[in-house]
Design a protein around this motif. Structure first.
Motif, mmCIF file in Angstrom:
data_model
loop_
_atom_site.group_PDB
_atom_site.id
_atom_site.type_symbol
_atom_site.label_atom_id
_atom_site.label_comp_id
_atom_site.label_asym_id
_atom_site.label_seq_id
_atom_site.Cartn_x
_atom_site.Cartn_y
_atom_site.Cartn_z
ATOM 1 N N ARG A 1 -6.793 32.280 45.163
ATOM 2 C CA ARG A 1 -6.590 31.029 45.899
ATOM 3 C C ARG A 1 -6.304 31.292 47.365
ATOM 4 O O ARG A 1 -5.751 30.451 48.075
ATOM 5 C CB ARG A 1 -5.385 30.273 45.319
ATOM 6 C CG ARG A 1 -5.624 29.795 43.911
ATOM 7 C CD ARG A 1 -4.381 29.201 43.306
ATOM 8 N NE ARG A 1 -4.629 28.804 41.918
ATOM 9 C CZ ARG A 1 -3.780 28.122 41.188
ATOM 10 N NH1 ARG A 1 -2.627 27.740 41.700
ATOM 11 N NH2 ARG A 1 -4.071 27.814 39.940
ATOM 12 N N ASP A 2 -6.655 32.480 47.816
ATOM 13 C CA ASP A 2 -6.268 32.868 49.170
ATOM 14 C C ASP A 2 -7.445 32.903 50.127
ATOM 15 O O ASP A 2 -7.321 33.331 51.279
ATOM 16 C CB ASP A 2 -5.582 34.243 49.140
ATOM 17 C CG ASP A 2 -6.439 35.291 48.452
ATOM 18 O OD1 ASP A 2 -7.607 34.975 48.115
ATOM 19 O OD2 ASP A 2 -5.952 36.412 48.235
ATOM 20 N N GLY A 3 -8.611 32.446 49.661
ATOM 21 C CA GLY A 3 -9.769 32.409 50.556
ATOM 22 C C GLY A 3 -10.407 33.765 50.795
ATOM 23 O O GLY A 3 -11.294 33.906 51.631
#
Lengths: 334, 334
Positions: A230-232
Motif C-alpha cells: 500500500r506504499d506505492g
C-alpha cells in the motif's frame, strides 16, 4: 580523498543519486568542514560542507569524490556554489559521467578556480559501480540471485522448498537486497509463493526505506497479492522485452536490480543478456530430483555453455555463495 | 612424536597398511635411528629403525606412531623385535585397532619394557583416517566425486560434457584419486565413456602405483573396454548390494574408495548410506538443461533433503570444490 570516500560511503546505496563525499581544507591543509550526500532531494555533499563552513570556505581547497555538478535539479548547481563561496581549488576523483550534470569543472575553471581531476578515480567509480553502469548502458546493473542444492535443485519433487539455505545466508541476502533499488520477480513466483518482497528487520518489521517491488510478466497479478502493498512502491512491467523493462526502471532512478526469480524469468533475462552478476547460494545438501534452480537457457551442447567469471566465494552459516560476473561486461555489447 | 608423524607421512597413503613412523632415541634423548613403513611387504617402521640402529638400540626409547604389532604377517612381530633389541621404553600414539595385530603393548610390558600410549593419538589417527575407518566399519571410506555446473548439470542436452571443469581442477582430482586404493564406476559409465581409470602423470603416462579399477554392476563389460587393462588391477563387482561390494574391496586391503560415477551408481550408494565424503567440483558456468549431475535419491519432499557437513571450500583455477562429509559418520550407524 580517502576521507571524502569514507564520507561518500555514508550515503544510501539504493538512492537514485551517486554517493558523494566532500572535505574542505584551509590553505594549511587543516579540516574546515565535511559533507556527504544523503539521498535525492537532500543537499549535495559540497552544499553540506559549504553550509557548515560558512565564511571559512573562502580560500579553501574542496576535495570531492565526484566532479561538482553543473545543473539545477532538486538542488542548485554545486560548481556555482563553490565559486560563490570563494573556494580556491577543487580536487575531484571521478568526472561526472551524467551528461545532464557534467561541465562543473569547466564552470570552476572559467571562474578562475584551479581544478585537479582523477585522484583515486578507480576507487570512487567502484563505490558507485551500479550508478556508473546505468549511465554507460542505459540499463540498471542486474544481480540474479538463486538458491539451490549442490545438484541444482530449488525445490523437492513435491514442490516444497522452505528452506534450502539457512538463516545466515538468508539474512545476508536480505541485506544485499535492501541495498538495491528494485526487487524483480516473475508472475509465476507471485502465483506460487505470494511473496511480500519487502525488506524486513530482525523483528520481521519492514524497514523504512524499501526497494521498488517489480513483477515482470503479462499474467494478471491478483488484487490481493501481497507484493502490491500500500506504499506505492509496486510496479508490474510487461514480459517479453527485458531491455524495455530495465530501461523503464532506469527512468525511475534505479541503478541496481535484484532479480530473485523465478527460473523462467531469470532464464529469459539470461538469454536476453541483461544479467550482469549471478549470486548462486548453494546449500551443502542434495535432493536428486525436484525443480531445477535454473531453467532452460537454450543451450544444447557443451561448446555453448555459459561461462561466468568467479569473483568471490563466501560462506554464510552452513551455506556457500558464489559471486560471479558475466565474463564480458554488458557495456561492451553496446 | 612430531618427527615420527613426519616419517609416517612419508608412507604410501593407498597402501593396505597404515602409515607408521618410528624414532629411536638414546637415554640422553639423542637420535639413534629413524624408520617408516614403505608399504605392505616391506619392513615395518620399527624394523627399519632397529636395522639401522643395530647394537645401539639397546637401552633406547622407541617413539612410534602406532602400537607395535604383535603378529607375524609378511614380516615378524615388532613387539618381539623391540624386546630382542633391548629397547628400554616404548612411547606410542595410537593403540592398534586391528584385532589381528593388537596386543603389542602387553607383550612389551610382559618383557619389562615401559610403555606409554596416547601421545598425539588424535593426529596420528587422522593421518590414517581411512585405514581406521575400515577397521571400525568393515567398509572402506568412500569419497564420491562429481563435477557439474552451478545448476547441477554434468552434460549438455546433446550429451557432450568435455570439459565442464578446467585443467587445474582435473589435475587436483587426479592426484587425490591416485591416493585411493580403488577407483569405482558403474557399468553405464564404462559403456558411455570407455574410461581407462588409470592415474597418469603430466606426460599422460600411467604412474607406477595404480589403484584398483573397479566396475560395479551386472551388465557385461566389453572385452575391449579400456578399463580392463593388462595389469591384473581390474575388478567387476555385482551391483545391487553396495555393502557387499565394499566389504569385498576391504578384503583386498582397500581402505579408501574413489567413486567417480556415473550418477546411477552414485545415487544407489548414496541411498545405501555407504558414502562418507562428497567432493562437488563446480564450474562457474550454467547449462540450464542436460544430464543432472546427481540422479534420483528417492527424496520427494524438502523435509527429507540430504544435508551434508561442509568441511572445506577450495578454488582450483576457475572452479570451486566443496568438500563435504555425511553429518553422521557411518561408523555410528553400526
Amino acid at each position: 580523498m580517502e576521507r571524502a570516500l569514507e564520507l561518500a560511503a555514508l550515503g544510501i546505496e539504493a538512492d537514485p543519486n551517486p554517493r558523494v563525499g566532500c572535505v574542505l581544507l584551509d590553505p594549511d591543509g587543516l579540516l574546515v568542514a565535511e559533507g556527504w550526500h544523503q539521498g535525492a532531494g537532500t543537499p549535495h555533499a559540497e552544499a553540506m560542507a559549504l553550509a557548515i563552513a560558512g565564511e571559512r570556505a573562502r580560500g579553501c581547497t574542496a576535495v570531492v569524490t565526484l566532479e561538482p555538478c553543473n545543473h539545477t535539479g532538486r538542488t542548485g548547481p554545486c560548481a556555482k556554489a563553490l565559486v560563490d563561496a570563494g573556494v580556491a581549488r577543487v580536487v575531484f576523483a571521478q568526472s561526472d559521467p551524467n551528461p545532464m550534470a557534467a561541465g562543473g569543472a569547466a564552470t570552476l575553471r572559467a571562474a578562475g578556480i584551479q581544478t585537479e581531476p582523477g585522484l583515486m578515480a578507480d576507487r570512487v567509480e567502484a563505490l558507485n559501480a551500479t550508478w556508473n553502469h546505468v549511465l554507460r548502458t542505459g540499463r540498471p546493473w542486474v544481480t540474479w540471485k538463486f538458491a539451490g542444492t549442490l545438484d541444482g535443485r530449488s525445490a523437492a519433487a513435491d514442490g516444497s522448498s522452505q528452506w534450502i539455505t539457512g538463516a545466515a545466508m538468508r539474512r545476508v541476502m536480505n541485506e544485499r537486497r535492501a541495498r538495491c533499488g528494485a526487487v524483480v520477480v516473475g508472475t509465476g513466483t507471485v502465483k506460487a509463493d505470494d511473496p511480500r518482497l519487502t525488506v524486513r528487520d530482525e523483528q520481521d518489521e519492514p524497514v523504512q526505506r524499501q526497494p521498488l517491488r517489480v513483477v515482470v510478466g503479462d499474467s494478471p497479478v491478483p488484487a490481493a497479492a501481497r507484493v502490491r502493498g500500500r506504499d506505492g512502491l509496486y510496479r508490474q512491467l510487461p514480459g517479453g522485452d527485458a531491455t524495455a523493462a530495465l530501461e523503464a526502471l532506469a527512468c525511475e532512478g534505479i541503478h541496481h536490480v535484484w532479480l530473485e526469480g523465478g527460473p523462467t524469468l531469470a532464464a529469459a533475462w539470461w538469454r536476453a543478456g541483461v544479467i550482469d552478476e549471478v549470486i548462486a547460494c548453494l546449500a551443502p545438501a542434495l535432493l536428486g530430483a525436484g525443480t531445477a534452480a535454473v531453467a532452460d537457457l537454450g543451450i544444447t551442447t557443451i561448446a555453448d555453455i555459459s561461462r561466468l567469471q568467479l569473483i568471490d566465494v563466501e560462506r554464510h552459516g552452513d551455506d556457500v555463495a558464489l559471486i560471479l560476473n558475466r565474463p564480458t561486461p554488458n557495456c561492451k555489447e553496446k
